[in-house]
Enzyme design. Structure first.
Site, mmCIF file in Angstrom:
data_model
loop_
_atom_site.group_PDB
_atom_site.id
_atom_site.type_symbol
_atom_site.label_atom_id
_atom_site.label_comp_id
_atom_site.label_asym_id
_atom_site.label_seq_id
_atom_site.Cartn_x
_atom_site.Cartn_y
_atom_site.Cartn_z
ATOM 1 N N LYS A 53 -0.987 -24.129 -17.489
ATOM 2 C CA LYS A 53 0.149 -23.673 -18.297
ATOM 3 C C LYS A 53 -0.331 -23.063 -19.608
ATOM 4 O O LYS A 53 0.142 -22.005 -20.026
ATOM 5 C CB LYS A 53 1.137 -24.822 -18.560
ATOM 6 N N LYS A 86 0.252 -20.896 -5.331
ATOM 7 C CA LYS A 86 1.399 -21.638 -4.770
ATOM 8 C C LYS A 86 2.733 -20.979 -5.137
ATOM 9 O O LYS A 86 2.860 -20.341 -6.188
ATOM 10 C CB LYS A 86 1.333 -23.104 -5.201
ATOM 11 N N LYS A 95 8.453 -21.802 -9.218
ATOM 12 C CA LYS A 95 9.748 -21.484 -9.820
ATOM 13 C C LYS A 95 9.632 -20.400 -10.883
ATOM 14 O O LYS A 95 10.577 -19.661 -11.126
ATOM 15 C CB LYS A 95 10.297 -22.729 -10.520
#
Ligand code: ATP
Ligand code: LTN
Length: 328
Positions: free
Chosen positions: A113, A194, A197
């Site tokens: 992140k 992956k 969202k």
């Protein structure tokens, strides 16, 4: 033997996708019948990244609505919003005092992140400690999650052991329940990363509420390689292997059988069949979703929070006692 407890959480960050469903939510629903199950919309986790406070209540209701549509049954499961149960944060603080920063520095989700430009703050850094608190608060034994949460669960187990060694046997050591196939559903835009969202490319994921037409389009345009053979090989053929896993989970057919059936039929035919399987799997969710009413959901969640607080407080009294903190 005492009935075992299952705990898991979903962030109210929108865009609930096929990866969330096949990796985790599908198992949540199945486990309700044989376990004492506790499921939570983890809004305190969601505020570790930028969010809109005006929109947040609606996001939370929306997440609850998706989970109810998927099949979470408030008569079978304890189901509530994390921020309505302050014991989560209290236990997180206590566990934080036992978490070496060296361990947090190794958490790949945090590092990813921050590498993507998300501002590093203490909440984002200690996110896995709050997750450990969620799980240990209810003395959970089993945690249905996707593969990306494996490292966080390992840390939770270590924290439970450390706590027990220091203060006595309080927490069971929880096990992760990660599916054999679809533990890591890959992006349709790049099958080496992956499905997520937060990917700005909407075609990278199928949302569980996408219409059949949209599902079909997205699957047809899923990135695959140029060799037309349908076979399972995660390294050489990540796109096709991803679709094989998705189809296998949706239909219950083994990957070997699917390869035998579609091996030589070309990608066009195979992708149509994958789309049919996914559309059939998602149809009941879409239809259940349209029947749900926001007011009714708010009522369900208020009742859930009340029960959750009572139960969490019972457990927290022991934690305060063994750690030498003042009783409340
Ligand atoms: P994302 O990575 O998609 O932004 P998330 O993991 O940050 O989602 P949650 O909504 O809290 O956030 O995830 C709910 C569950 O979905 C977790 O158990 C997670 O492991 C699982 N999950 C997320 N992405 C995938 C995926 N691509 N394949 C399988 N499981 C997944
Ligand atoms: N970090 C998880 C969400 C989550 C969770 C939990 C999952 C928060 N608390 C407890 C299982 C158990 C994620 O998927 N991003």
């Amino acid at each position: 033997m005492e009935r075992q407890t299952v705990f898991s959480g979903l962030q109210p960050t929108g865009n609930v996708h096929l990866g969330n469903y096949l990796g985790a939510l599908r198992n949540w629903v199945k486990l309700q019948d044989s376990y004492d199950s506790v499921y939570c919309v983890v809004d305190l986790h969601a505020i570790t990244v930028d969010y809109d406070p005006q929109q947040f209540e609606q996001d939370r209701i929306e997440a609850a609505k998706v989970l109810l549509a998927v099949g979470i049954d408030p008569d079978k499961s304890l189901f509530y919003f994390q921020s309505q149960v302050p014991q989560h944060s209290e236990l997180a603080w206590i566990l934080g005092t036992m978490t070496p920063t060296g361990v947090l520095n190794r958490m790949t989700q945090y590092k990813d992140k921050v590498a993507r430009g998300i501002p590093a703050n203490l909440g984002l850094y200690s996110y896995p400690v709050l997750m450990a608190a969620d799980i240990l608060l209810y003395h959970a034994n089993l945690v249905p999650i996707g593969d990306d949460q494996r490292q966080h669960l390992e840390m939770t187990r270590d924290l439970a052991e450390r706590f027990n060694n220091r203060f006595g046997e309080v927490f069971p050591i929880p096990d992760a329940l990660i599916p054999e196939t679809t533990a890591r559903v890959m992006s349709f835009a790049d099958p080496t990363s992956k499905m997520s969202k937060s990917d700005p490319n909407e075609k990278s994921r199928v949302l569980i509420l996408d219409s059949p037409d949209v599902v079909r389009k997205k699957i047809k345009s899923a990135m695959t390689d140029s060799d037309p053979e349908v076979r399972f090989d995660r390294d050489e053929k990540p796109g096709i292997s991803n679709l094989l896993e998705i189809m296998s989970t949706c239909t219950g057919e083994s990957i070997d059988n699917l390869v035998a059936e579609y091996g030589g039929s070309g990608y066009g035919v195979f992708k149509e069949a994958v789309a049919d399987a996914v559309i059939a799997e998602l149809a009941p969710i879409r239809s259940a979703y349209t029947q749900l009413d926001d007011e009714e959901i708010a009522r369900i969640m208020r009742r859930g929070a009340l029960d959750a607080r009572t139960r969490a407080e019972g457990f927290q009294q022991t934690v305060r006692q063994v750690t030498g903190l003042a009783p409340v």
